[in-house]
Design a protein around this motif. Structure first.
Motif, PDB file in Angstrom:
ATOM      1  N   ASP A  65       0.803  -1.223   0.000  1.00 27.11           N
ATOM      2  CA  ASP A  65       0.000   0.000   0.000  1.00 27.11           C
ATOM      3  C   ASP A  65       0.838   1.275   0.000  1.00 27.11           C
ATOM      4  O   ASP A  65       0.477   2.267   0.639  1.00 27.11           O
ATOM      5  CB  ASP A  65      -0.965   0.013   1.193  1.00 27.11           C
ATOM      6  N   ASP A  67       2.187   4.733  -1.313  1.00 24.71           N
ATOM      7  CA  ASP A  67       1.684   5.779  -2.202  1.00 24.71           C
ATOM      8  C   ASP A  67       2.825   6.278  -3.095  1.00 24.71           C
ATOM      9  O   ASP A  67       3.981   5.872  -2.942  1.00 24.71           O
ATOM     10  CB  ASP A  67       1.039   6.917  -1.409  1.00 24.71           C
ATOM     11  N   ASP A  68       2.502   7.147  -4.026  1.00 22.85           N
ATOM     12  CA  ASP A  68       3.502   7.634  -4.974  1.00 22.85           C
ATOM     13  C   ASP A  68       4.667   8.330  -4.282  1.00 22.85           C
ATOM     14  O   ASP A  68       5.820   8.171  -4.681  1.00 22.85           O
ATOM     15  CB  ASP A  68       2.865   8.583  -5.995  1.00 22.85           C
ATOM     16  N   ALA A  69       4.384   9.102  -3.248  1.00 24.33           N
ATOM     17  CA  ALA A  69       5.446   9.821  -2.541  1.00 24.33           C
ATOM     18  C   ALA A  69       6.420   8.840  -1.889  1.00 24.33           C
ATOM     19  O   ALA A  69       7.639   9.043  -1.936  1.00 24.33           O
ATOM     20  CB  ALA A  69       4.851  10.756  -1.489  1.00 24.33           C
ATOM     21  N   LEU A  71       7.013   5.740  -2.838  1.00 25.42           N
ATOM     22  CA  LEU A  71       7.772   5.073  -3.905  1.00 25.42           C
ATOM     23  C   LEU A  71       8.835   5.996  -4.486  1.00 25.42           C
ATOM     24  O   LEU A  71       9.953   5.553  -4.769  1.00 25.42           O
ATOM     25  CB  LEU A  71       6.821   4.590  -4.994  1.00 25.42           C
ATOM     26  N   ASP A  72       8.490   7.280  -4.651  1.00 25.52           N
ATOM     27  CA  ASP A  72       9.488   8.234  -5.152  1.00 25.52           C
ATOM     28  C   ASP A  72      10.656   8.350  -4.174  1.00 25.52           C
ATOM     29  O   ASP A  72      11.817   8.352  -4.599  1.00 25.52           O
ATOM     30  CB  ASP A  72       8.848   9.611  -5.356  1.00 25.52           C
ATOM     31  N   THR A  75      12.826   5.153  -4.427  1.00 25.70           N
ATOM     32  CA  THR A  75      13.674   5.065  -5.625  1.00 25.70           C
ATOM     33  C   THR A  75      14.758   6.139  -5.648  1.00 25.70           C
ATOM     34  O   THR A  75      15.781   5.959  -6.317  1.00 25.70           O
ATOM     35  CB  THR A  75      12.830   5.134  -6.912  1.00 25.70           C
ATOM     36  N   ARG A  76      14.568   7.221  -4.906  1.00 27.91           N
ATOM     37  CA  ARG A  76      15.645   8.229  -4.776  1.00 27.91           C
ATOM     38  C   ARG A  76      16.744   7.731  -3.846  1.00 27.91           C
ATOM     39  O   ARG A  76      17.902   8.082  -4.015  1.00 27.91           O
ATOM     40  CB  ARG A  76      15.095   9.545  -4.250  1.00 27.91           C
TER      41      ARG A  76
END
Length: 79
Positions: A65, A67-69, A71-72, A75-76
């Protein structure tokens, strides 16, 4: 008919685990980012392990679950 077998070893938490997976021929190694898991890693902990992964072996993130934040940020932090 030949098959193309690929192996993912998930839940790695130590550098020696990464080395053993690579030596055993893993195609993918996985890191767990689910806090309730006993194999949970912080992004910084996963970063240290990801740097140990030899070229040619893909890194996989197990998330729940996210969210985009999240995941960003992941990956950073984790190469």
């Amino acid at each position: 008919m030949p098959t193309d077998t690929r192996v993912k070893i998930c839940g790695l938490t130590r550098a020696q685990d990464v080395q053993a997976a690579a030596a055993a021929g893993a195609t993918y190694v996985g890191f767990v980012f689910f806090e309730k898991s006993p194999r949970h890693l912080s992004p910084d902990g996963a970063r240290a392990l990801a740097i140990e992964v030899p070229p040619g072996i893909a890194k996989v993130a197990l998330v729940v679950d996210a969210d985009d934040a999240a995941l960003d940020a992941l990956t950073r932090t984790v190469p």
